[in-house]
Motif scaffolding. Structure first.
Motif, PDB file in Angstrom:
ATOM      1  N   ILE A   3       0.845  -1.186   0.000  1.00 14.27           N
ATOM      2  CA  ILE A   3       0.000   0.000   0.000  1.00 14.27           C
ATOM      3  C   ILE A   3       0.885   1.242   0.000  1.00 14.27           C
ATOM      4  N   ASP A  30      -1.404  -0.220  -8.996  1.00 15.60           N
ATOM      5  CA  ASP A  30      -2.418  -0.731  -8.081  1.00 15.60           C
ATOM      6  C   ASP A  30      -1.776  -1.746  -7.156  1.00 15.60           C
ATOM      7  N   ARG A  32      -2.303  -4.187  -3.248  1.00 20.29           N
ATOM      8  CA  ARG A  32      -3.222  -4.734  -2.251  1.00 20.29           C
ATOM      9  C   ARG A  32      -2.479  -5.545  -1.213  1.00 20.29           C
ATOM     10  N   ASP A  51       0.413  -9.958  -0.803  1.00 17.05           N
ATOM     11  CA  ASP A  51       0.471  -8.541  -1.138  1.00 17.05           C
ATOM     12  C   ASP A  51       1.214  -8.376  -2.454  1.00 17.05           C
ATOM     13  N   TYR A 152      -6.410  -1.694  -0.273  1.00 14.48           N
ATOM     14  CA  TYR A 152      -6.076  -1.537  -1.683  1.00 14.48           C
ATOM     15  C   TYR A 152      -5.747  -0.073  -1.985  1.00 14.48           C
ATOM     16  N   GLN A 154      -5.060   2.592  -5.686  1.00 17.85           N
ATOM     17  CA  GLN A 154      -4.931   2.752  -7.133  1.00 17.85           C
ATOM     18  C   GLN A 154      -4.450   4.166  -7.412  1.00 17.85           C
ATOM     19  N   GLN A 167      -7.470   5.100  -1.943  1.00 16.03           N
ATOM     20  CA  GLN A 167      -7.318   3.904  -1.131  1.00 16.03           C
ATOM     21  C   GLN A 167      -8.699   3.362  -0.778  1.00 16.03           C
ATOM     22  N   THR A 169     -10.766  -0.227   1.466  1.00 17.99           N
ATOM     23  CA  THR A 169     -10.696  -1.454   2.254  1.00 17.99           C
ATOM     24  C   THR A 169     -12.008  -2.209   2.094  1.00 17.99           C
TER      25      THR A 169
END
Length: 441
Positions: A3, A30, A32, A51, A152, A154, A167, A169
């Protein structure tokens, strides 16, 4: 590294854009961090975590484009990734529907992240699975479930000045509970942005009650029935409401390939196609079911009404089709919200003289795309209602139904709940068509 902050991600993307020699270059990151636990037969079978961060580079020369990806971020790897995208672009054919990259955009401030969910530990997952298993074991029932949580991000940037970041979740849970003799089955499913709203025991209890109550189901004749469809019967990867929302494309309608196509050409935008109580919209800032504030091209996502009081108010216009038809482009939304009332499923049952309660639909397949006619099966708890009470469990049915017809046969709309990242109410529908029986539970 999974992240990255806005500054960290944009620093990498700036470097990538700096390596580009293409006419246009867009890069996205991106990432995660995800954990999960799976159990079956009242025993944990797998648990894990992963991850990853991925870079996608798109390079363009004129109307030719190429894409390359990587997940290492040293300068040499980034440079090779950009070079590879450019090599592919030079070899690619021209895109007849080419649209230039977007310039700078303004985005809403997202509300899709909860630090509590990002902080979930393996111990928390184990406890949730243990609580679910213990409840079923104490009742002589068997549970199979899956819990997954994740954080997550992007990020997007191009050489036209566009810059975007978000961000999010989520925690997703589903559980199927069976009786030892295999004649009864129940199901519950839920998802949240904020883990504080999640209760594994309560969800498992609902599935356990369905399983215990669905033993020794009786057969009813197929036909048209009043049904109460729980949210899980309306929304899934291939649910009836999902399929309706996925088929609001203007191009498909204009080209005569959609239920929104008009005979002789054009589409049904602005026409009343559903019960006047039906209103469906998207809103990335909805507190219960937030979504993305930008799409894959970087177009801003804002609240938009799709169906308002039964009238089709908007359709999906890609940038290319919007330009071709002189319309405003509409980004594909990350959620949909169907307005409802205040009634619970139990309230809907109490108001039903004769009908069928459906927990879940599955194995849904197209029959006629131009009328949105689908077929599928009920499962995991189907019950006959009489005089406002569940009378007995019934064998599962195959159905043939269209969400267009279904949303014109509405008798009552319950209180919306979150499911699949959307807000969906239980619906009471008349004349729902069941065509045959299914022996599966």
């Amino acid at each position: 590294m999974a992240i990255l902050s806005k500054d960290e991600s944009q620093a990498i993307l700036k470097k990538v854009i700096g390596f580009s020699t293409a006419d246009e270059c867009q890069a996205s990151l991106d990432g995660r961090t995800v954990g999960n636990v799976r159990y079956a037969r009242n025993s944990v079978s797998t648990a894990g975590a992963s991850d990853n961060v991925r870079l996608v580079v798109e390079s363009r020369f004129g109307k030719r484009s190429g894409v390359a990806t990587c997940n290492e971020f040293d300068d040499a790897t980034l440079r090779r990734c950009v070079q590879r995208a450019e090599e592919i672009a030079r070899l690619a054919p021209e895109d007849p529907e080419y649209m230039p990259l977007l310039g700078p955009q303004q985005y809403l401030t997202p509300v899709s992240y909860a630090s509590s969910t990002a902080a979930i530990t393996p111990d928390y997952r184990a406890q949730a699975a243990g609580d679910s298993i213990a409840l079923c074991s104490a009742k002589g029932l068997t549970a199979a479930g899956y819990l997954e949580d994740g954080a997550y991000f992007q990020a997007l940037r191009n050489n036209k000045g566009l810059e975007a970041y978000q961000q999010s979740t989520s925690i997703d849970f589903s559980v199927t509970v069976r009786t030892p003799d295999g004649t009864g089955s129940g199901y519950a499913v839920a998802d949240y942005t904020d883990v504080s709203k999640f209760n594994a025991k309560a969800l498992t209890q609902a599935a356990a009650d369905k399983a215990a109550g669905s033993r020794n189901a009786k057969a009813l004749e197929p036909g048209k029935y009043t049904v109460i469809l729980e949210p899980a019967a309306l929304v899934s990867d291939e649910g009836l409401l999902n399929n309706l929302m996925y088929n609001l494309g203007a191009r498909e309608a204009d080209e005569g390939r959609s239920f929104l196509s008009k005979k002789g050409g054009g589409n049904k935008l602005g026409e009343k196609l559903f019960d006047p109580r039906i209103t469906i919209y998207s809103d990335p800032l909805n507190a219960q079911a937030p979504g993305g504030v930008f799409d894959g091209e970087g177009m801003p996502v804002k609240r938009i009404n799709w169906v308002e009081k039964g009238v089709v108010k908007n359709m999906y216009y890609s940038r290319y089709w919007a330009q071709k038809t002189g319309k405003q482009a509409t980004p594909f939304p990350g959620n949909f919200i169907m307005e409802g009332g205040t009634q619970s499923v139990q309230d809907l049952i109490k108001s039903t003289e004769k009908g069928i309660l459906v927990t879940r639909l599955w194995y849904i397949r197209d029959v006629d795309p131009q009328t949105l006619l689908y077929t599928g099966l009920t499962r995991d708890g189907t019950f006959y209602i009489e005089n406002g009470k569940i009378k007995f469990p019934i064998k599962n049915f195959r159905f043939n139904e269209s969400p267009v017809i279904m949303l014109n046969n509405v008798e009552a709309i319950g209180k919306p709940v979150r499911l699949g990242g959307n807000l969906v109410p239980p619906l009471k529908i008349r004349d729902f068509t069941f065509t045959s029986l299914s022996d599966a539970v």
